[in-house]
Design a protein around this motif. Structure first.
Motif, PDB file in Angstrom:
ATOM      1  N   SER A 250      30.944  52.593  51.181  1.00  0.00           N
ATOM      2  CA  SER A 250      30.247  51.795  50.250  1.00  0.00           C
ATOM      3  C   SER A 250      31.137  51.598  49.169  1.00  0.00           C
ATOM      4  N   GLN A 251      32.043  52.224  48.698  1.00  0.00           N
ATOM      5  CA  GLN A 251      33.117  51.716  47.797  1.00  0.00           C
ATOM      6  C   GLN A 251      33.917  50.617  48.296  1.00  0.00           C
ATOM      7  N   GLN A 252      34.467  50.643  49.585  1.00  0.00           N
ATOM      8  CA  GLN A 252      35.226  49.542  50.101  1.00  0.00           C
ATOM      9  C   GLN A 252      34.066  48.265  50.293  1.00  0.00           C
ATOM     10  N   GLY A 253      33.085  48.367  50.376  1.00  0.00           N
ATOM     11  CA  GLY A 253      32.177  47.212  50.240  1.00  0.00           C
ATOM     12  C   GLY A 253      31.893  46.722  49.029  1.00  0.00           C
ATOM     13  N   LEU A 254      31.857  47.339  47.870  1.00  0.00           N
ATOM     14  CA  LEU A 254      31.955  46.728  46.582  1.00  0.00           C
ATOM     15  C   LEU A 254      33.269  46.157  46.253  1.00  0.00           C
ATOM     16  N   PHE A 255      34.330  46.838  46.891  1.00  0.00           N
ATOM     17  CA  PHE A 255      35.572  46.296  46.458  1.00  0.00           C
ATOM     18  C   PHE A 255      35.740  44.958  47.294  1.00  0.00           C
ATOM     19  N   ILE A 256      35.103  44.904  48.380  1.00  0.00           N
ATOM     20  CA  ILE A 256      35.155  43.589  49.289  1.00  0.00           C
ATOM     21  C   ILE A 256      34.527  42.608  48.483  1.00  0.00           C
ATOM     22  N   LEU A 257      33.327  42.918  47.893  1.00  0.00           N
ATOM     23  CA  LEU A 257      32.398  42.376  47.149  1.00  0.00           C
ATOM     24  C   LEU A 257      33.225  41.546  45.936  1.00  0.00           C
ATOM     25  N   VAL A 258      33.795  42.192  45.239  1.00  0.00           N
ATOM     26  CA  VAL A 258      34.656  41.884  44.206  1.00  0.00           C
ATOM     27  C   VAL A 258      35.830  40.830  44.817  1.00  0.00           C
ATOM     28  N   MET A 259      36.508  41.043  45.654  1.00  0.00           N
ATOM     29  CA  MET A 259      37.534  40.590  46.340  1.00  0.00           C
ATOM     30  C   MET A 259      37.079  39.008  46.969  1.00  0.00           C
ATOM     31  N   VAL A 260      36.067  39.146  47.655  1.00  0.00           N
ATOM     32  CA  VAL A 260      35.550  37.971  48.313  1.00  0.00           C
ATOM     33  C   VAL A 260      35.241  36.747  47.080  1.00  0.00           C
ATOM     34  N   MET A 261      34.491  37.590  45.991  1.00  0.00           N
ATOM     35  CA  MET A 261      34.173  36.530  44.656  1.00  0.00           C
ATOM     36  C   MET A 261      35.310  35.969  44.046  1.00  0.00           C
ATOM     37  N   VAL A 262      36.594  36.858  44.080  1.00  0.00           N
ATOM     38  CA  VAL A 262      37.663  36.468  43.724  1.00  0.00           C
ATOM     39  C   VAL A 262      38.316  35.206  44.520  1.00  0.00           C
ATOM     40  N   GLU A 263      38.320  35.274  45.694  1.00  0.00           N
ATOM     41  CA  GLU A 263      38.712  34.371  46.947  1.00  0.00           C
ATOM     42  C   GLU A 263      37.753  33.330  46.782  1.00  0.00           C
ATOM     43  N   ARG A 264      36.430  33.396  46.520  1.00  0.00           N
ATOM     44  CA  ARG A 264      35.767  32.167  46.464  1.00  0.00           C
ATOM     45  C   ARG A 264      35.914  31.382  44.759  1.00  0.00           C
ATOM     46  N   SER A 265      36.257  32.400  44.014  1.00  0.00           N
ATOM     47  CA  SER A 265      36.536  31.538  42.652  1.00  0.00           C
ATOM     48  C   SER A 265      37.637  30.656  42.570  1.00  0.00           C
TER      49      SER A 265
ATOM     50  N   HIS B 224      41.295  21.138  51.947  1.00  0.00           N
ATOM     51  CA  HIS B 224      42.538  20.914  51.443  1.00  0.00           C
ATOM     52  C   HIS B 224      43.572  21.865  51.813  1.00  0.00           C
ATOM     53  N   LEU B 225      44.593  21.516  52.582  1.00  0.00           N
ATOM     54  CA  LEU B 225      45.667  22.400  53.288  1.00  0.00           C
ATOM     55  C   LEU B 225      46.121  23.358  52.155  1.00  0.00           C
ATOM     56  N   GLY B 226      46.117  24.542  52.193  1.00  0.00           N
ATOM     57  CA  GLY B 226      46.609  25.411  51.489  1.00  0.00           C
ATOM     58  C   GLY B 226      45.871  26.088  50.419  1.00  0.00           C
ATOM     59  N   ILE B 227      44.569  25.878  50.275  1.00  0.00           N
ATOM     60  CA  ILE B 227      43.746  26.279  49.503  1.00  0.00           C
ATOM     61  C   ILE B 227      43.191  27.801  49.873  1.00  0.00           C
ATOM     62  N   HIS B 228      42.700  27.779  50.871  1.00  0.00           N
ATOM     63  CA  HIS B 228      42.386  29.139  51.437  1.00  0.00           C
ATOM     64  C   HIS B 228      43.576  30.064  51.823  1.00  0.00           C
ATOM     65  N   ALA B 229      44.562  29.249  52.209  1.00  0.00           N
ATOM     66  CA  ALA B 229      45.881  30.060  52.462  1.00  0.00           C
ATOM     67  C   ALA B 229      46.476  30.761  51.100  1.00  0.00           C
ATOM     68  N   ALA B 230      46.304  30.183  50.110  1.00  0.00           N
ATOM     69  CA  ALA B 230      46.671  30.851  48.860  1.00  0.00           C
ATOM     70  C   ALA B 230      45.751  31.673  48.413  1.00  0.00           C
ATOM     71  N   ALA B 231      44.366  31.462  48.486  1.00  0.00           N
ATOM     72  CA  ALA B 231      43.527  32.679  48.223  1.00  0.00           C
ATOM     73  C   ALA B 231      43.664  33.869  48.996  1.00  0.00           C
ATOM     74  N   TYR B 232      43.857  33.561  50.344  1.00  0.00           N
ATOM     75  CA  TYR B 232      43.966  34.951  51.483  1.00  0.00           C
ATOM     76  C   TYR B 232      45.131  35.355  51.191  1.00  0.00           C
ATOM     77  N   SER B 233      46.331  34.634  50.701  1.00  0.00           N
ATOM     78  CA  SER B 233      47.583  35.554  50.436  1.00  0.00           C
ATOM     79  C   SER B 233      47.361  36.297  49.139  1.00  0.00           C
ATOM     80  N   PHE B 234      46.637  35.831  48.222  1.00  0.00           N
ATOM     81  CA  PHE B 234      46.334  36.644  46.979  1.00  0.00           C
ATOM     82  C   PHE B 234      45.686  37.806  47.176  1.00  0.00           C
ATOM     83  N   ILE B 235      44.720  37.730  48.089  1.00  0.00           N
ATOM     84  CA  ILE B 235      43.670  38.891  48.295  1.00  0.00           C
ATOM     85  C   ILE B 235      44.717  39.763  49.167  1.00  0.00           C
ATOM     86  N   GLY B 236      45.264  39.159  50.243  1.00  0.00           N
ATOM     87  CA  GLY B 236      46.247  40.156  50.974  1.00  0.00           C
ATOM     88  C   GLY B 236      47.433  40.901  50.174  1.00  0.00           C
ATOM     89  N   PHE B 237      47.835  40.096  49.449  1.00  0.00           N
ATOM     90  CA  PHE B 237      48.841  40.984  48.265  1.00  0.00           C
ATOM     91  C   PHE B 237      48.093  42.094  47.642  1.00  0.00           C
TER      92      PHE B 237
END
Length: 161
Positions: A100-115, A72-85
């Motif tokens: 390695s710390q950045q990798g862990l932060f990426i792990l959390v942020m991608v999980m937030v995006e997927r959620s 659906h148009l806007g789902i990933h856009a909203a999630a990417y915008s939130f993560i970008g913010f």
């Protein structure tokens, strides 16, 4: 300092490469582990050039991801915008993290995006979550250090500032 046409093209081509990698065919066994390429590349540029690549760029890349994945148009856009913010507000801290710390932060942020994507899909389409839904967060975290080093090499090679 001006952001020249060549520098702008380097950023656009790397973002385009991320979008291509997001839809590139993979074997059925690896499909569940596909990293969030477009999100990671836009995150890199937000960290590296926060004055040039911002939440608006995240929104456009999210819209392109929606179109390419057929969601659906806007789902990933909203999630990417939130993560970008989040990354735009904390880019100085993230720059000082080890890879390695950045990798862990990426792990959390991608999980937030997927959620975020799952919650919207659940309310719109009554989507069901599979056991492999968060595998891309793990693969993105593992790939992040190499992607970061590759993107930094590209940025330095082409003098993108």
């Amino acid at each position: 300092m001006r952001f020249s046409f060549g520098q702008r093209m380097v950023v656009y081509l790397t973002l385009l490469a991320g979008l291509i990698l997001a839809v590139m065919p993979m074997s059925a066994g690896l499909q569940a582990w596909r990293p969030e390429w477009a999100l990671m590349i836009v995150i890199y540029w937000v960290i590296a050039l926060p004055h040039r690549v911002n939440i608006g760029t995240c929104f456009v890349i999210g819209l392109a991801t929606d179109v390419l994945l057929g969601s659906h148009l806007g789902i990933h856009a909203a999630a990417y915008s939130f993560i970008g913010f989040i990354f735009a507000n904390h880019y100085k801290r993230v720059r000082n993290f080890s890879l390695s710390q950045q990798g862990l932060f990426i792990l959390v942020m991608v999980m937030v995006e997927r959620s975020i994507v799952y919650l919207v899909e659940y309310y719109v389409n009554n989507a069901q979550m599979t056991s492999s839904y968060f595998f891309p967060a793990l693969s993105s975290a593992v790939i992040w250090p190499w992607l970061f080093l590759l993107m930094r090499k590209i940025r330095r090679r082409f003098g993108v500032v």
